[in-house]
Design a protein around this motif. Structure first.
Motif, mmCIF file in Angstrom:
data_model
loop_
_atom_site.group_PDB
_atom_site.id
_atom_site.type_symbol
_atom_site.label_atom_id
_atom_site.label_comp_id
_atom_site.label_asym_id
_atom_site.label_seq_id
_atom_site.Cartn_x
_atom_site.Cartn_y
_atom_site.Cartn_z
ATOM 1 N N GLU A 3 -16.098 7.956 -4.422
ATOM 2 C CA GLU A 3 -15.347 8.460 -3.295
ATOM 3 C C GLU A 3 -15.384 9.938 -3.126
ATOM 4 O O GLU A 3 -15.620 10.546 -2.070
ATOM 5 N N LEU A 4 -15.463 10.554 -4.147
ATOM 6 C CA LEU A 4 -15.419 12.226 -4.254
ATOM 7 C C LEU A 4 -16.933 12.657 -3.797
ATOM 8 O O LEU A 4 -17.196 13.396 -2.928
ATOM 9 N N ASP A 5 -17.948 11.987 -4.202
ATOM 10 C CA ASP A 5 -19.291 12.301 -4.070
ATOM 11 C C ASP A 5 -19.800 11.949 -2.749
ATOM 12 O O ASP A 5 -20.467 12.601 -1.924
ATOM 13 N N ASN A 6 -19.255 10.634 -2.090
ATOM 14 C CA ASN A 6 -19.860 10.279 -0.759
ATOM 15 C C ASN A 6 -18.982 10.672 0.537
ATOM 16 O O ASN A 6 -19.477 11.190 1.539
ATOM 17 N N LYS A 7 -17.519 10.986 0.062
ATOM 18 C CA LYS A 7 -16.862 11.177 1.241
ATOM 19 C C LYS A 7 -16.151 12.648 1.276
ATOM 20 O O LYS A 7 -15.517 13.130 2.240
ATOM 21 N N GLY A 8 -16.370 13.245 0.105
ATOM 22 C CA GLY A 8 -15.808 14.619 0.100
ATOM 23 C C GLY A 8 -14.273 14.615 -0.567
ATOM 24 O O GLY A 8 -13.778 13.872 -0.986
ATOM 25 N N LEU A 9 -13.991 16.096 -0.745
ATOM 26 C CA LEU A 9 -12.865 16.409 -1.695
ATOM 27 C C LEU A 9 -11.533 15.830 -1.041
ATOM 28 O O LEU A 9 -10.627 15.445 -1.550
ATOM 29 N N ASP A 10 -11.534 16.245 0.317
ATOM 30 C CA ASP A 10 -10.288 15.663 1.011
ATOM 31 C C ASP A 10 -10.062 14.126 1.064
ATOM 32 O O ASP A 10 -9.068 13.801 0.829
ATOM 33 N N ALA A 11 -11.138 13.456 1.071
ATOM 34 C CA ALA A 11 -11.033 11.720 0.887
ATOM 35 C C ALA A 11 -10.500 11.562 -0.504
ATOM 36 O O ALA A 11 -9.745 10.474 -0.514
ATOM 37 N N PHE A 12 -10.908 12.115 -1.399
ATOM 38 C CA PHE A 12 -10.698 11.958 -2.969
ATOM 39 C C PHE A 12 -8.978 12.330 -2.967
ATOM 40 O O PHE A 12 -8.456 11.332 -3.722
ATOM 41 N N TRP A 13 -8.613 13.553 -2.548
ATOM 42 C CA TRP A 13 -7.365 13.698 -2.736
ATOM 43 C C TRP A 13 -6.174 12.597 -1.983
ATOM 44 O O TRP A 13 -5.231 12.341 -2.623
ATOM 45 N N ASN A 14 -6.779 11.994 -0.866
ATOM 46 C CA ASN A 14 -5.758 11.234 -0.162
ATOM 47 C C ASN A 14 -6.154 9.646 -0.372
ATOM 48 O O ASN A 14 -5.796 9.057 0.380
ATOM 49 N N PHE A 15 -7.267 9.448 -1.223
ATOM 50 C CA PHE A 15 -7.507 8.069 -1.468
ATOM 51 C C PHE A 15 -6.380 7.256 -1.878
ATOM 52 O O PHE A 15 -5.657 7.546 -2.893
ATOM 53 N N PHE A 16 -6.056 6.070 -1.174
ATOM 54 C CA PHE A 16 -4.761 5.052 -1.559
ATOM 55 C C PHE A 16 -5.449 4.050 -2.382
ATOM 56 O O PHE A 16 -6.057 3.160 -1.486
ATOM 57 N N ASP A 17 -4.981 3.734 -3.533
ATOM 58 C CA ASP A 17 -5.360 2.573 -4.291
ATOM 59 C C ASP A 17 -4.005 1.577 -4.272
ATOM 60 O O ASP A 17 -3.319 1.666 -4.758
ATOM 61 N N GLU A 18 -4.569 0.468 -3.495
ATOM 62 C CA GLU A 18 -3.324 -0.505 -2.866
ATOM 63 C C GLU A 18 -3.333 -1.556 -4.333
ATOM 64 O O GLU A 18 -2.416 -2.196 -4.606
ATOM 65 N N ARG A 19 -4.486 -1.435 -5.206
ATOM 66 C CA ARG A 19 -4.317 -2.432 -6.438
ATOM 67 C C ARG A 19 -3.706 -2.129 -7.748
ATOM 68 O O ARG A 19 -3.236 -2.512 -8.452
ATOM 69 N N THR A 20 -3.570 -0.718 -7.700
ATOM 70 C CA THR A 20 -2.933 -0.066 -8.953
ATOM 71 C C THR A 20 -1.310 -0.035 -8.853
ATOM 72 O O THR A 20 -0.982 0.465 -7.669
ATOM 73 N N TRP A 21 -0.599 -0.092 -9.614
ATOM 74 C CA TRP A 21 0.717 0.044 -9.610
ATOM 75 C C TRP A 21 1.456 -1.241 -8.435
ATOM 76 O O TRP A 21 2.206 -0.863 -7.806
ATOM 77 N N TYR A 22 0.654 -2.257 -8.220
ATOM 78 C CA TYR A 22 0.996 -3.277 -7.494
ATOM 79 C C TYR A 22 2.610 -3.615 -7.541
ATOM 80 O O TYR A 22 3.250 -3.494 -8.702
ATOM 81 N N PRO A 23 3.280 -3.794 -6.400
ATOM 82 C CA PRO A 23 2.969 -3.954 -5.178
ATOM 83 C C PRO A 23 2.976 -2.393 -4.448
ATOM 84 O O PRO A 23 2.849 -2.522 -3.178
ATOM 85 N N LEU A 24 3.361 -1.617 -5.192
ATOM 86 C CA LEU A 24 3.606 -0.170 -4.376
ATOM 87 C C LEU A 24 2.232 0.429 -4.024
ATOM 88 O O LEU A 24 2.164 1.086 -3.137
ATOM 89 N N GLY A 25 1.446 0.382 -5.090
ATOM 90 C CA GLY A 25 0.140 1.080 -4.574
ATOM 91 C C GLY A 25 0.214 2.761 -5.188
ATOM 92 O O GLY A 25 1.392 3.104 -5.604
ATOM 93 N N ARG A 26 -0.729 3.396 -5.292
ATOM 94 C CA ARG A 26 -0.683 4.824 -5.585
ATOM 95 C C ARG A 26 -1.770 5.569 -4.638
ATOM 96 O O ARG A 26 -2.799 5.211 -4.453
ATOM 97 N N VAL A 27 -1.335 6.809 -4.535
ATOM 98 C CA VAL A 27 -2.096 7.947 -4.077
ATOM 99 C C VAL A 27 -3.112 8.602 -5.054
ATOM 100 O O VAL A 27 -2.294 9.111 -6.007
#
Length: 115
Positions: A3-27
């Motif tokens: 994510e960091l390599d392909n889309k840049g640093l801004d996309a990395f900081w704002n990446f939302f993972d909906e599978r971690t800490w289910y059902p809330l997800g996490r940034v």
């Protein structure tokens, strides 16, 4: 890291993972230690200047040994400046043989203690 390599640093900081800490997800960018990921990306780009086909996984595997060897060298140089050459060698040998440090800096130990 892709994510960091392909889309840049801004996309990395704002990446939302909906599978971690289910059902809330996490940034992801706000809930991790970014030093390891940023260091791995930087080292991958640096290695690709010399050896462009080396996978990111292999760079990540070698981060622990690279930084542990740099720690031994910097320990020697620092203690040599403060005390003497013999004290620098002794301090570097101590840091190189501490069991808890060895267990956290072996090849494949991709964790925050390596950086």
């Amino acid at each position: 890291q892709p994510e960091l390599d392909n889309k840049g640093l801004d996309a990395f900081w704002n990446f939302f993972d909906e599978r971690t800490w289910y059902p809330l997800g996490r940034v992801v960018g706000g809930t991790i230690y970014p030093g390891l990921t940023l260091t791995a990306t930087f080292l991958t780009h640096l290695v690709h200047l010399v050896y462009p086909v080396l996978p990111v996984k292999d760079v990540c595997v070698m981060i622990g040994p690279i930084f542990s060897s740099l720690t031994s060298i910097s320990t020697y140089l620092m203690v040599r400046q403060i005390r003497s050459r013999g004290a620098g060698l002794l301090a570097a040998s101590f840091i190189a043989t501490i069991p808890s440090y060895i267990s956290r800096s072996v090849a494949g130990s991709y964790d925050n203690e390596a950086v």
